[in-house]
Design an enzyme around this catalytic site. Sequence first.
Site, PDB file in Angstrom:
ATOM      1  CG  HIS A 114      -1.947  -1.106   1.171  1.00 38.61           C
ATOM      2  ND1 HIS A 114      -2.602  -1.570   2.294  1.00 38.61           N
ATOM      3  CD2 HIS A 114      -2.390  -1.871   0.151  1.00 38.61           C
ATOM      4  CE1 HIS A 114      -3.437  -2.553   1.954  1.00 38.61           C
ATOM      5  NE2 HIS A 114      -3.312  -2.767   0.659  1.00 38.61           N
ATOM      6  CB  CYS A 143       5.555  18.321  -9.541  1.00 37.22           C
ATOM      7  SG  CYS A 143       6.728  17.441 -10.604  1.00 37.22           S
TER       8      CYS A 143
HETATM    9  C1  BV8 Z   1      -7.982  -2.372  -5.317  1.00 38.67           C
HETATM   10  C2  BV8 Z   1      -3.393   3.130   2.535  1.00 38.67           C
HETATM   11  C3  BV8 Z   1      -8.659  -2.638  -7.587  1.00 38.67           C
HETATM   12  C4  BV8 Z   1      -4.138   4.128   3.274  1.00 38.67           C
HETATM   13  C5  BV8 Z   1      -4.835   1.279   2.549  1.00 38.67           C
HETATM   14  C6  BV8 Z   1     -12.315  -6.997  -3.579  1.00 38.67           C
HETATM   15  C7  BV8 Z   1     -11.193  -7.012  -4.405  1.00 38.67           C
HETATM   16  C8  BV8 Z   1     -10.493  -5.860  -4.665  1.00 38.67           C
HETATM   17  C9  BV8 Z   1     -10.879  -4.646  -4.074  1.00 38.67           C
HETATM   18  C10 BV8 Z   1     -11.977  -4.624  -3.248  1.00 38.67           C
HETATM   19  C11 BV8 Z   1     -12.695  -5.798  -2.998  1.00 38.67           C
HETATM   20  N1  BV8 Z   1     -13.708  -5.470  -2.162  1.00 38.67           N
HETATM   21  C12 BV8 Z   1     -13.642  -4.158  -1.864  1.00 38.67           C
HETATM   22  C13 BV8 Z   1     -12.619  -3.607  -2.521  1.00 38.67           C
HETATM   23  C14 BV8 Z   1     -12.243  -2.203  -2.470  1.00 38.67           C
HETATM   24  C15 BV8 Z   1     -11.218  -1.876  -1.389  1.00 38.67           C
HETATM   25  C16 BV8 Z   1     -11.466  -2.593  -0.091  1.00 38.67           C
HETATM   26  O1  BV8 Z   1     -10.812  -3.586   0.208  1.00 38.67           O
HETATM   27  N2  BV8 Z   1     -12.369  -2.064   0.706  1.00 38.67           N
HETATM   28  C17 BV8 Z   1     -12.640  -2.656   2.006  1.00 38.67           C
HETATM   29  C18 BV8 Z   1     -12.776  -1.556   3.043  1.00 38.67           C
HETATM   30  C19 BV8 Z   1     -13.869  -3.510   1.870  1.00 38.67           C
HETATM   31  N3  BV8 Z   1      -9.891  -2.202  -1.855  1.00 38.67           N
HETATM   32  C20 BV8 Z   1      -9.242  -1.292  -2.583  1.00 38.67           C
HETATM   33  O2  BV8 Z   1      -9.734  -0.242  -2.929  1.00 38.67           O
HETATM   34  C21 BV8 Z   1      -7.839  -1.658  -2.996  1.00 38.67           C
HETATM   35  N4  BV8 Z   1      -7.724  -1.415  -4.415  1.00 38.67           N
HETATM   36  O3  BV8 Z   1      -8.293  -3.476  -5.006  1.00 38.67           O
HETATM   37  O4  BV8 Z   1      -7.879  -1.944  -6.652  1.00 38.67           O
HETATM   38  C22 BV8 Z   1     -10.012  -1.958  -7.545  1.00 38.67           C
HETATM   39  C23 BV8 Z   1     -10.095  -0.647  -7.996  1.00 38.67           C
HETATM   40  C24 BV8 Z   1     -11.374  -0.029  -7.988  1.00 38.67           C
HETATM   41  C25 BV8 Z   1     -12.499  -0.721  -7.495  1.00 38.67           C
HETATM   42  C26 BV8 Z   1     -12.364  -2.038  -7.008  1.00 38.67           C
HETATM   43  C27 BV8 Z   1     -11.115  -2.649  -7.045  1.00 38.67           C
HETATM   44  C28 BV8 Z   1      -6.838  -0.738  -2.290  1.00 38.67           C
HETATM   45  C29 BV8 Z   1      -6.753  -1.096  -0.841  1.00 38.67           C
HETATM   46  C30 BV8 Z   1      -5.629  -0.277  -0.194  1.00 38.67           C
HETATM   47  C31 BV8 Z   1      -6.232   0.832   0.598  1.00 38.67           C
HETATM   48  N5  BV8 Z   1      -5.163   1.525   1.317  1.00 38.67           N
HETATM   49  N6  BV8 Z   1      -3.817   1.893   3.090  1.00 38.67           N
HETATM   50  C32 BV8 Z   1      -3.361   4.467   4.509  1.00 38.67           C
HETATM   51  O5  BV8 Z   1      -2.685   3.600   5.083  1.00 38.67           O
HETATM   52  O6  BV8 Z   1      -3.486   5.626   4.886  1.00 38.67           O
HETATM   53  S1  BV8 Z   1      -5.668   0.124   3.446  1.00 38.67           S
HETATM   54  C33 BV8 Z   1      -5.399   0.302   5.110  1.00 38.67           C
HETATM   55  O7  BV8 Z   1      -6.048  -0.837   5.691  1.00 38.67           O
HETATM   56  C34 BV8 Z   1      -3.966   0.204   5.584  1.00 38.67           C
HETATM   57  O8  BV8 Z   1      -3.012  -0.073   4.584  1.00 38.67           O
HETATM   58  C35 BV8 Z   1      -4.031  -0.998   6.530  1.00 38.67           C
HETATM   59  O9  BV8 Z   1      -2.842  -1.643   6.646  1.00 38.67           O
HETATM   60  C36 BV8 Z   1      -5.041  -1.790   5.831  1.00 38.67           C
HETATM   61  C37 BV8 Z   1      -5.602  -3.014   6.477  1.00 38.67           C
HETATM   62  O10 BV8 Z   1      -5.867  -2.726   7.823  1.00 38.67           O
HETATM   63  P1  BV8 Z   1      -5.068  -3.612   8.894  1.00 38.67           P
HETATM   64  O11 BV8 Z   1      -3.615  -3.535   8.595  1.00 38.67           O
HETATM   65  O12 BV8 Z   1      -5.668  -4.958   8.935  1.00 38.67           O
HETATM   66  O13 BV8 Z   1      -5.308  -2.793  10.217  1.00 38.67           O
HETATM   67  P2  BV8 Z   1      -6.560  -2.866  11.204  1.00 38.67           P
HETATM   68  O14 BV8 Z   1      -6.432  -1.737  12.174  1.00 38.67           O
HETATM   69  O15 BV8 Z   1      -7.820  -3.034  10.421  1.00 38.67           O
HETATM   70  O16 BV8 Z   1      -6.330  -4.245  11.999  1.00 38.67           O
HETATM   71  C38 BV8 Z   1      -5.203  -4.382  12.836  1.00 38.67           C
HETATM   72  C39 BV8 Z   1      -5.325  -5.740  13.491  1.00 38.67           C
HETATM   73  O17 BV8 Z   1      -4.181  -5.930  14.299  1.00 38.67           O
HETATM   74  C40 BV8 Z   1      -6.538  -5.871  14.390  1.00 38.67           C
HETATM   75  O18 BV8 Z   1      -7.275  -7.023  14.015  1.00 38.67           O
HETATM   76  C41 BV8 Z   1      -5.952  -6.037  15.804  1.00 38.67           C
HETATM   77  O19 BV8 Z   1      -6.642  -7.019  16.554  1.00 38.67           O
HETATM   78  C42 BV8 Z   1      -4.572  -6.516  15.527  1.00 38.67           C
HETATM   79  N7  BV8 Z   1      -3.577  -6.091  16.511  1.00 38.67           N
HETATM   80  C43 BV8 Z   1      -3.536  -4.932  17.220  1.00 38.67           C
HETATM   81  N8  BV8 Z   1      -2.412  -4.927  17.979  1.00 38.67           N
HETATM   82  C44 BV8 Z   1      -1.760  -6.094  17.735  1.00 38.67           C
HETATM   83  C45 BV8 Z   1      -2.500  -6.837  16.800  1.00 38.67           C
HETATM   84  N9  BV8 Z   1      -2.116  -8.044  16.346  1.00 38.67           N
HETATM   85  C46 BV8 Z   1      -0.956  -8.544  16.841  1.00 38.67           C
HETATM   86  N10 BV8 Z   1      -0.190  -7.880  17.741  1.00 38.67           N
HETATM   87  C47 BV8 Z   1      -0.555  -6.674  18.205  1.00 38.67           C
HETATM   88  N11 BV8 Z   1       0.230  -6.034  19.111  1.00 38.67           N
END
Ligand code: BV8
Length: 245
Positions: A114, A143
């Site tokens: 990402h 830019c």
């Molecule tokens: C795309 C940058 C093609 C931003 C981020 C199916 C297929 C493809 C796409 C989709 C699909 N369904 C939906 C989509 C669209 C979308 C998507 O996934 N939406 C979701 C919300 C449903 N995906 C996209 O848009 C992707 N693009 O596929 O292109 C396309 C194009 C157009 C239309 C369709 C498809 C792009 C996705 C990238 C988005 N950018 N990051 C930024 O960072 O500012 S995503 C963002 O979420 C971050 O990168 C982050 O890393 C990521 C995932 O979150 P997590 O890392 O899991 O973090 P979270 O807080 O949620 O969870 C942390 C976990 O850690 C918790 O469970 C917790 O319990 C645990 N934890 C906490 N402490 C600890 C721990 N575990 C262990 N030890 C600890 N100490």
Amino acid sequence: MTPLPIRKATRVLVLTGAGVSAESGIATFRAGGGLWEKHRVEQVASMEGFVEDPQLVWRFYSERRKGVLAAEPNAGHYALAELEQRLGDRFLLTTQNVDGLHARAGSERMLELHGNVCMTRCLLCAREPFVDETLYLDSLPKCELCGEEGRDTILRPHIVWFGESLDGWVLSQIDDFISEAGSDLLFLAIGTAGAVYPAASLVDVARRVGGVSYLINLDEADNASQFEHVIRGKSGEVLPRLFGL
Ligand code: BV8
């Protein structure tokens, strides 16, 4: 804790998420007090949001840039770098994190799915993304290459926003690694809620080739049912033991 089943032929693919950096003091996204509680995703992590209010988005990423620069890798990052040292080309790390802490812990066979919050690129021209630690709190970066050609183009964070495709080369590297491993694949998802695609679908790909899958996470994850093994705990504590370090 039973160490991982790593045999001579085993190839390990790791996917990390924000949870791996939580013990470095970096906010996760979906937990209480997480980033998405304070900001609407659409406003700060999409092209539409950037076009609508580029200064708000640059302020959001500048705050995260500042936090990342003050953070240090934790035991979980170092454990992954150590496992890579042991396995060499039988290891590949892919991260959803944009904080650069894996690289700072010594990980080299690592792909950033990402982007990276300390890199910037032009909205328009094909210049390479560049390392940038500047904070843009009340100004918009322009830019200079476009400027030389009379275009007034602003720069954007080198981040994959929602609705933007991931880098094709990065995805092909992961596909190649999984295909070469086949049933010798061991897939570990660590510190991720499994809510964002296509990263969250990697476990399905791993299972399709007959790989073994582990989820190491503090809380329940959206796609936890896809994993053969689920270990609940903090990555900084679990990984050194799980890797037998
Ligand atoms: C795309 C940058 C093609 C931003 C981020 C199916 C297929 C493809 C796409 C989709 C699909 N369904 C939906 C989509 C669209 C979308 C998507 O996934 N939406 C979701 C919300 C449903 N995906 C996209 O848009 C992707 N693009 O596929 O292109 C396309 C194009 C157009 C239309 C369709 C498809 C792009 C996705 C990238 C988005 N950018 N990051 C930024 O960072 O500012 S995503 C963002 O979420 C971050 O990168 C982050 O890393 C990521 C995932 O979150 P997590 O890392 O899991 O973090 P979270 O807080 O949620 O969870 C942390 C976990 O850690 C918790 O469970 C917790 O319990 C645990 N934890 C906490 N402490 C600890 C721990 N575990 C262990 N030890 C600890 N100490």
